[in-house]
Design an enzyme around this catalytic site. Structure first.
Site, PDB file in Angstrom:
ATOM      1  N   ARG B  37       0.864  -1.365   0.151  1.00  0.00           N
ATOM      2  CA  ARG B  37      -0.151  -0.156  -0.158  1.00  0.00           C
ATOM      3  C   ARG B  37       0.908   1.108   0.046  1.00  0.00           C
ATOM      4  O   ARG B  37       0.538   2.084   0.650  1.00  0.00           O
ATOM      5  CB  ARG B  37      -1.286   0.140   1.160  1.00  0.00           C
ATOM      6  CG  ARG B  37      -2.030  -0.859   1.168  1.00  0.00           C
ATOM      7  CD  ARG B  37      -3.389  -0.444   1.635  1.00  0.00           C
ATOM      8  NE  ARG B  37      -4.353  -1.711   1.384  1.00  0.00           N
ATOM      9  CZ  ARG B  37      -5.428  -1.988   2.172  1.00  0.00           C
ATOM     10  NH1 ARG B  37      -5.306  -1.026   3.352  1.00  0.00           N
ATOM     11  NH2 ARG B  37      -5.985  -2.969   2.321  1.00  0.00           N
ATOM     12  N   ARG B  41      -3.188   6.542   0.592  1.00  0.00           N
ATOM     13  CA  ARG B  41      -3.825   7.407   1.452  1.00  0.00           C
ATOM     14  C   ARG B  41      -2.557   8.195   2.206  1.00  0.00           C
ATOM     15  O   ARG B  41      -2.906   9.243   2.562  1.00  0.00           O
ATOM     16  CB  ARG B  41      -4.876   7.325   2.123  1.00  0.00           C
ATOM     17  CG  ARG B  41      -6.107   7.120   1.335  1.00  0.00           C
ATOM     18  CD  ARG B  41      -7.380   7.006   2.245  1.00  0.00           C
ATOM     19  NE  ARG B  41      -7.494   5.511   2.658  1.00  0.00           N
ATOM     20  CZ  ARG B  41      -8.351   5.331   3.878  1.00  0.00           C
ATOM     21  NH1 ARG B  41      -8.870   6.063   4.341  1.00  0.00           N
ATOM     22  NH2 ARG B  41      -8.103   3.862   3.976  1.00  0.00           N
ATOM     23  N   ASP B  86      -7.112  -3.302  -7.063  1.00  0.00           N
ATOM     24  CA  ASP B  86      -7.853  -3.891  -5.863  1.00  0.00           C
ATOM     25  C   ASP B  86      -8.151  -5.369  -6.049  1.00  0.00           C
ATOM     26  O   ASP B  86      -8.371  -5.738  -7.386  1.00  0.00           O
ATOM     27  CB  ASP B  86      -9.035  -2.985  -5.739  1.00  0.00           C
ATOM     28  CG  ASP B  86      -9.737  -3.411  -4.414  1.00  0.00           C
ATOM     29  OD1 ASP B  86      -9.542  -2.790  -3.525  1.00  0.00           O
ATOM     30  OD2 ASP B  86     -10.526  -4.469  -4.433  1.00  0.00           O
ATOM     31  N   TYR B 161     -15.368 -12.308   0.506  1.00  0.00           N
ATOM     32  CA  TYR B 161     -15.952 -11.105   0.235  1.00  0.00           C
ATOM     33  C   TYR B 161     -17.251 -11.358  -0.493  1.00  0.00           C
ATOM     34  O   TYR B 161     -18.327 -10.732  -0.193  1.00  0.00           O
ATOM     35  CB  TYR B 161     -15.189 -10.032  -0.560  1.00  0.00           C
ATOM     36  CG  TYR B 161     -14.139  -9.279   0.197  1.00  0.00           C
ATOM     37  CD1 TYR B 161     -14.364  -8.349   1.399  1.00  0.00           C
ATOM     38  CD2 TYR B 161     -12.785  -9.306  -0.344  1.00  0.00           C
ATOM     39  CE1 TYR B 161     -13.434  -7.948   1.998  1.00  0.00           C
ATOM     40  CE2 TYR B 161     -11.607  -8.557   0.740  1.00  0.00           C
ATOM     41  CZ  TYR B 161     -12.180  -7.980   1.476  1.00  0.00           C
ATOM     42  OH  TYR B 161     -11.017  -7.133   2.222  1.00  0.00           O
TER      43      TYR B 161
END
Lengths: 354, 354
Positions: B37, B41, B86, B161
Site C-alpha cells: 500500500r 492515502r 484492488d 468478500y
C-alpha cells in the site's frame, strides 16, 4: 480473604459439578459443555427481552441479567452459566462514557490517547460494583447447582477499545501507543487491569465459581510485544482474584503462540479458539485443562457434519488433563439454537475414555 | 508461452535489480525495500489525485493507475512498484456488481451464497483485461529499470468478500459454506482462482517482473481447513503464471502456521506479517527468500524507535536466502510519508553481511 461462607464452592453446591471437576483436572463421566455468548442473540427469548433495552443498560439491571444469564441454561442444559455482561462495563461503572452501537460494538465518547487522557480516567468506586454483586447473587441463587462463571476483558482488549475509541481491525492505535509511548500505554493498561480485576473479583466474591478473562484481540500482537506490553497486565487482572480459590480461564483469539506462557500468568485453564486443534494446544501447554473448540462455522452445516466435527473435538481434547467443551469463539447470532441443544446432548451422551 | 520479447525481464531492464536478485536468492549489496500500500492515502499527492474519483474507477484509468503507481517510487526511492489496483477488480471486470465504500471496503450488490449464485457468476472475457494490460504497459514504460510487481487476491479472500457481500470480522459465512456445502464453495473458489489468475497473468504478460498474491483473510482458517479448502485454489491462481518465469510471492495475515506448505503451492517467496519474527519464519520455510516485516505500528513512534525496529528486522532477516524489506501489513493511511522515505534510506545504507 477467602471465599465467603455462603459461596457455592464453600457450601459444596457447585464444588463437584462436572465444570469444576474438569477445570481442576479431575475425572468426569461426561464432559461438561457451555458456549461463549450462549446468552444472546441466537435465542428468540433473548431477542424478545432485549427488544427495547440498550445492551449496556441491560447489563446493569440485576433481574434482567439473571434472566438472560439463565435462558441458555434452561434451554440447552449447559453445564455452566456465564454472567451476561460486556467487557466495557467496568469502565462504564468507573464513569467512562461509552455505548454499544448495534452492528458496530463499543464506542467511547472520548478516546484515550495521551498521558493526560489516561490520568483523567476516573477511579472505579467499589460501591459502583454493587449492581454487579446484586446481579451475581440473584443469578447464583437461581442457578442452584449449576456454576456461574465470572467474566472480564483482558487489559489489552479493553485498552485497545479505549485508545481506538471503538472497534478496529487491527488495534493499530493501541499497538502504536505501545511502541511510541510505552509509559502511557503502561499506565492505561494498569488502569484497565485495576477496573477489570475489581469487576472480576466482585463477581467471584458474590458467588461465581470460576472466572474467565477474554483477550479477544491479543492475536494482533507478536509474541514478544504481547509478553512485554500485554501479559503483565493480564496477570494483574487475574491476580485480583488472589486468595479466592476459583479456577481461572484465559481465552483469546489467535493466542496459540503464547499458550506455553499462560500458566505462568495465573491461568489454570486455557480456552482455545477454533484454529488450533486441541491436541496441538495440549502439546503446547501439557499441564492444564483445555476449553473449546468447536468451529462456529460448522453450526450452519447439516447435523452429520456437526456431529463429525464435535466427535473430532472430543477425540483431540481427550489427551488434556481436563476438557470443557465449548465453541472456539462466541455463538454467531444467526445460529439455530436447536443445534446447540443437540451438541449438548451429544457431548453428554459420549463416553469419556479414561 | 514464455515472456514476450519486449518484457523487462527479457530485455534485461529489471533482471538484475536488487528486487529480482533478492527474490531469486542472489547476493545484493543493499537490500531492496518497498511497502505494501505504498501507493495510497499516506501520500498527499495521492489524496489530491483521487479526490473526486471513486477507488474502482481509478483502478480502470490507465494513466491514473500509472501515475498513482509511480508516486511512491518517485517520493521514497523504493526498489519496486506494485500495480495500483484492488482484489475485486477481476470480479468487476467479469461483470460482478461491486463498489468500494470508503471506511468499509468492497460491497457486492448480490452476495454469492447458493449453488445457483455461483453458476450465475459471469465468465471473465479476456478482452475485459485490456484496460489492465494498457495500465501495466504504460506503467512499466514509465518505471524504466524499477520492476513492477503484479497484484491479485487469493481465492479465499476474494470468495469470502463475495459470500459475505462485503468485509466481515471472521469470514464466518464463507467458512460455513466450506463446512455446509463444500461443493458450492469449491465451485466459487475455482471461479475466483480463474479470474484472479487471468488478472495476474495479464499483468505479467504486459510487463510485470514479479507477482504477489494477497490472502488477507487466510488467518481465519485452521491449518487443515486452509489446506483442504483454500490452498488448492491459491495454487491454481499461482499456476495461471505457468510458463512465465517471474518470482511469485505469497502474502497472508496470520498464515505463519502454513509457511512450510507455501513453497509446494508454487510460492517462491513468502511475505511475512508483523507477528512472526523473520528468523522464526525462516526456520519454518528455510529454502525461500522472505519479504517483510516492519510492524506498521512502529511508524507512529519517534525515529530512534523506528530505526531500532528496522535494524532488528534486518538482523532477523539475514539468515534467509534472500530478504526484501517491507512492512508486515499495508501502510496505514495516517503514516507520515517522510518516515517511509527515511526507512528506505536506512535500509539502503545498511551493509548486507554476506
Amino acid at each position: 480473604m477467602p471465599l465467603p461462607e455462603n459461596h457455592p464452592l464453600e457450601t459444596g453446591q457447585t464444588r463437584d459439578s462436572a465444570l469444576l471437576r474438569s477445570y481442576r483436572g479431575e475425572y468426569v463421566t461426561a464432559r461438561p459443555v457451555w458456549f461463549m455468548r450462549q446468552a444472546g442473540r441466537s435465542l428468540p427469548e433473548y431477542r424478545a427481552l432485549r427488544a427495547d433495552i440498550p445492551m449496556l443498560q441491560a447489563c446493569l439491571e440485576p433481574e434482567l441479567v439473571t434472566e438472560i444469564t439463565l435462558q441458555p441454561v434452561r434451554r440447552h442444559g449447559v453445564d455452566a452459566a456465564i454472567l451476561f455482561s460486556d467487557i466495557v462495563i467496568p469502565a462504564l461503572l468507573a464513569g467512562v462514557e461509552v455505548e454499544i452501537v448495534p452492528g458496530r460494538g463499543p464506542v467511547f465518547a472520548h478516546p484515550v490517547r495521551t498521558r493526560a487522557d489516561v490520568h483523567a480516567l476516573p477511579d472505579l468506586d467499589p460501591q459502583a460494583l454493587d449492581v454487579i454483586r446484586r446481579a451475581v447473587a440473584l443469578t447464583v441463587a437461581a442457578l442452584g447447582t449449576t456454576p456461574l462463571i465470572a467474566f472480564a476483558g483482558a487489559p489489552f482488549t479493553l485498552a485497545s477499545y479505549l485508545v481506538e475509541g471503538g472497534p478496529s481491525k487491527d488495534q493499530l492505535r493501541a499497538r502504536t501507543m505501545m511502541r511510541a509511548d510505552p509509559q502511557t500505554w503502561d499506565a492505561l493498561a494498569r488502569w484497565c487491569a485495576r477496573v477489570s480485576g475489581a469487576f472480576l473479583r466482585a463477581q467471584v466474591e458474590s458467588g461465581a465459581s470460576a472466572a474467565q478473562v477474554f483477550d479477544s484481540w491479543a492475536g494482533s500482537l507478536d509474541r514478544e510485544t504481547w509478553r512485554r506490553h500485554a501479559a503483565p497486565h493480564t496477570a494483574r487482572t487475574i491476580a485480583a482474584l488472589d486468595g479466592l480459590a476459583v479456577p481461572r480461564v484465559h481465552f483469546g483469539l489467535g493466542t496459540a503462540g503464547v499458550y506455553d506462557l499462560l500458566p505462568d500468568l495465573g491461568a489454570d485453564v486455557i480456552g482455545v479458539d477454533w484454529r488450533t486443534p486441541l491436541d496441538l494446544a495440549h502439546e503446547r501447554a501439557p499441564r492444564v485443562p483445555l476449553q473449546g473448540n468447536i468451529d462456529p462455522a460448522v453450526l450452519g452445516a447439516d447435523w452429520p457434519a456437526v456431529a463429525d466435527h464435535v466427535h473430532d473435538v472430543l477425540r483431540r481434547g481427550a489427551a488434556a488433563p481436563g476438557h470443557v467443551v465449548n465453541l472456539g469463539h462466541g455463538v454467531p447470532p444467526s445460529t439455530d439454537p436447536d443445534v446447540l441443544t443437540r451438541i449438548v446432548e451429544l457431548v453428554h451422551a459420549t463416553e469419556v475414555r479414561g
